[in-house]
Design a protein around this motif. Sequence first.
Motif, PDB file in Angstrom:
ATOM      1  N   LYS A   1      -6.441  -5.136  -5.492  1.00 46.28           N
ATOM      2  CA  LYS A   1      -5.025  -4.791  -5.610  1.00 46.28           C
ATOM      3  C   LYS A   1      -4.771  -3.526  -6.430  1.00 46.28           C
ATOM      4  O   LYS A   1      -3.668  -2.983  -6.382  1.00 46.28           O
ATOM      5  CB  LYS A   1      -4.249  -5.963  -6.212  1.00 46.28           C
ATOM      6  N   THR A   2      -5.757  -3.059  -7.166  1.00 42.08           N
ATOM      7  CA  THR A   2      -5.585  -1.823  -7.943  1.00 42.08           C
ATOM      8  C   THR A   2      -6.321  -0.629  -7.320  1.00 42.08           C
ATOM      9  O   THR A   2      -6.282   0.468  -7.861  1.00 42.08           O
ATOM     10  CB  THR A   2      -6.051  -2.009  -9.406  1.00 42.08           C
ATOM     11  N   HIS A   3      -6.970  -0.849  -6.203  1.00 39.37           N
ATOM     12  CA  HIS A   3      -7.721   0.206  -5.525  1.00 39.37           C
ATOM     13  C   HIS A   3      -6.763   1.268  -4.962  1.00 39.37           C
ATOM     14  O   HIS A   3      -5.635   0.962  -4.567  1.00 39.37           O
ATOM     15  CB  HIS A   3      -8.553  -0.413  -4.402  1.00 39.37           C
ATOM     16  N   ASP A   4      -7.211   2.508  -4.911  1.00 38.79           N
ATOM     17  CA  ASP A   4      -6.398   3.606  -4.381  1.00 38.79           C
ATOM     18  C   ASP A   4      -5.971   3.371  -2.930  1.00 38.79           C
ATOM     19  O   ASP A   4      -4.850   3.723  -2.546  1.00 38.79           O
ATOM     20  CB  ASP A   4      -7.157   4.934  -4.471  1.00 38.79           C
ATOM     21  N   LEU A   5      -6.841   2.787  -2.111  1.00 37.32           N
ATOM     22  CA  LEU A   5      -6.482   2.532  -0.719  1.00 37.32           C
ATOM     23  C   LEU A   5      -5.389   1.455  -0.599  1.00 37.32           C
ATOM     24  O   LEU A   5      -4.592   1.482   0.336  1.00 37.32           O
ATOM     25  CB  LEU A   5      -7.711   2.129   0.096  1.00 37.32           C
ATOM     26  N   TYR A   6      -5.355   0.527  -1.536  1.00 32.17           N
ATOM     27  CA  TYR A   6      -4.282  -0.478  -1.568  1.00 32.17           C
ATOM     28  C   TYR A   6      -2.941   0.220  -1.801  1.00 32.17           C
ATOM     29  O   TYR A   6      -1.962  -0.047  -1.105  1.00 32.17           O
ATOM     30  CB  TYR A   6      -4.577  -1.506  -2.661  1.00 32.17           C
ATOM     31  N   ARG A   7      -2.934   1.141  -2.764  1.00 37.51           N
ATOM     32  CA  ARG A   7      -1.703   1.895  -3.040  1.00 37.51           C
ATOM     33  C   ARG A   7      -1.311   2.769  -1.842  1.00 37.51           C
ATOM     34  O   ARG A   7      -0.133   2.931  -1.547  1.00 37.51           O
ATOM     35  CB  ARG A   7      -1.863   2.721  -4.316  1.00 37.51           C
ATOM     36  N   GLU A   8      -2.299   3.303  -1.157  1.00 36.79           N
ATOM     37  CA  GLU A   8      -2.033   4.101   0.041  1.00 36.79           C
ATOM     38  C   GLU A   8      -1.394   3.243   1.133  1.00 36.79           C
ATOM     39  O   GLU A   8      -0.444   3.674   1.801  1.00 36.79           O
ATOM     40  CB  GLU A   8      -3.336   4.734   0.559  1.00 36.79           C
ATOM     41  N   ALA A   9      -1.896   2.035   1.321  1.00 35.15           N
ATOM     42  CA  ALA A   9      -1.321   1.129   2.322  1.00 35.15           C
ATOM     43  C   ALA A   9       0.128   0.800   1.976  1.00 35.15           C
ATOM     44  O   ALA A   9       0.999   0.798   2.855  1.00 35.15           O
ATOM     45  CB  ALA A   9      -2.154  -0.144   2.424  1.00 35.15           C
ATOM     46  N   ILE A  10       0.397   0.560   0.706  1.00 37.43           N
ATOM     47  CA  ILE A  10       1.779   0.283   0.274  1.00 37.43           C
ATOM     48  C   ILE A  10       2.669   1.471   0.594  1.00 37.43           C
ATOM     49  O   ILE A  10       3.774   1.318   1.127  1.00 37.43           O
ATOM     50  CB  ILE A  10       1.823  -0.048  -1.231  1.00 37.43           C
ATOM     51  N   ARG A  11       2.207   2.666   0.269  1.00 41.56           N
ATOM     52  CA  ARG A  11       2.992   3.879   0.509  1.00 41.56           C
ATOM     53  C   ARG A  11       3.332   4.037   1.994  1.00 41.56           C
ATOM     54  O   ARG A  11       4.457   4.406   2.351  1.00 41.56           O
ATOM     55  CB  ARG A  11       2.225   5.103   0.008  1.00 41.56           C
ATOM     56  N   CYS A  12       2.395   3.717   2.858  1.00 42.12           N
ATOM     57  CA  CYS A  12       2.615   3.868   4.308  1.00 42.12           C
ATOM     58  C   CYS A  12       3.487   2.759   4.894  1.00 42.12           C
ATOM     59  O   CYS A  12       4.311   3.012   5.769  1.00 42.12           O
ATOM     60  CB  CYS A  12       1.271   3.863   5.038  1.00 42.12           C
ATOM     61  N   VAL A  13       3.293   1.539   4.413  1.00 40.69           N
ATOM     62  CA  VAL A  13       3.907   0.375   5.055  1.00 40.69           C
ATOM     63  C   VAL A  13       5.270   0.018   4.477  1.00 40.69           C
ATOM     64  O   VAL A  13       6.167  -0.412   5.216  1.00 40.69           O
ATOM     65  CB  VAL A  13       2.949  -0.835   4.994  1.00 40.69           C
ATOM     66  N   ARG A  14       5.466   0.189   3.195  1.00 41.76           N
ATOM     67  CA  ARG A  14       6.726  -0.246   2.571  1.00 41.76           C
ATOM     68  C   ARG A  14       7.983   0.271   3.295  1.00 41.76           C
ATOM     69  O   ARG A  14       8.915  -0.495   3.522  1.00 41.76           O
ATOM     70  CB  ARG A  14       6.760   0.128   1.094  1.00 41.76           C
ATOM     71  N   PRO A  15       8.028   1.555   3.690  1.00 44.09           N
ATOM     72  CA  PRO A  15       9.245   2.029   4.376  1.00 44.09           C
ATOM     73  C   PRO A  15       9.462   1.389   5.755  1.00 44.09           C
ATOM     74  O   PRO A  15      10.565   1.421   6.285  1.00 44.09           O
ATOM     75  CB  PRO A  15       9.017   3.534   4.532  1.00 44.09           C
ATOM     76  N   LEU A  16       8.412   0.831   6.336  1.00 44.51           N
ATOM     77  CA  LEU A  16       8.489   0.270   7.688  1.00 44.51           C
ATOM     78  C   LEU A  16       8.738  -1.224   7.709  1.00 44.51           C
ATOM     79  O   LEU A  16       9.090  -1.782   8.744  1.00 44.51           O
ATOM     80  CB  LEU A  16       7.176   0.554   8.443  1.00 44.51           C
ATOM     81  N   ARG A  17       8.544  -1.885   6.591  1.00 47.49           N
ATOM     82  CA  ARG A  17       8.629  -3.345   6.590  1.00 47.49           C
ATOM     83  C   ARG A  17       9.987  -3.838   6.107  1.00 47.49           C
ATOM     84  O   ARG A  17      10.626  -3.206   5.284  1.00 47.49           O
ATOM     85  CB  ARG A  17       7.531  -3.951   5.738  1.00 47.49           C
ATOM     86  N   GLU A  18      10.360  -4.977   6.633  1.00 49.02           N
ATOM     87  CA  GLU A  18      11.585  -5.642   6.204  1.00 49.02           C
ATOM     88  C   GLU A  18      11.252  -6.653   5.114  1.00 49.02           C
ATOM     89  O   GLU A  18      11.799  -6.617   4.032  1.00 49.02           O
ATOM     90  CB  GLU A  18      12.245  -6.354   7.397  1.00 49.02           C
TER      91      GLU A  18
END
Length: 119
Positions: free
Chosen positions: A68-85
């Motif tokens: 949960k603290t990995h850089d790729l985890y943060r990258e996934a959040i950055r990409c997905v958060r605007p698209l998810r409800e």
Amino acid sequence: MIRHIVFFTAKEKADIDQVVEGLSVLTSIPYARRLEIARNRKSDQLGNDIDVVVYGEFDSETDLAAYKTHDLYREAIRCVRPLRELRFAADYELSKDVQFAGTAGLTQVARRSGRAGRE
């Protein structure tokens, strides 16, 4: 073992593929024993609101925290958060939190209720 399950709904159905793609980077994080990203098949007769599922297995709380603290985890959040409800997450420890599993659980229920060996 810790199981980590997350359910997502997309704001727009047209964005589901982008959500899956954005979450797929999580499979490159080395701390999971198993990590799956999948579209919901929407075959449940009572509810089909979930669009995407993340399922992970981790050997320890430490591995889950590192994931949960990995850089790729943060990258996934950055990409997905605007698209998810919506996002719903659950973590549980297999050895402590699971009450019944498979047919062994049915035997435990039968013993507790006094039905073992009765027909």
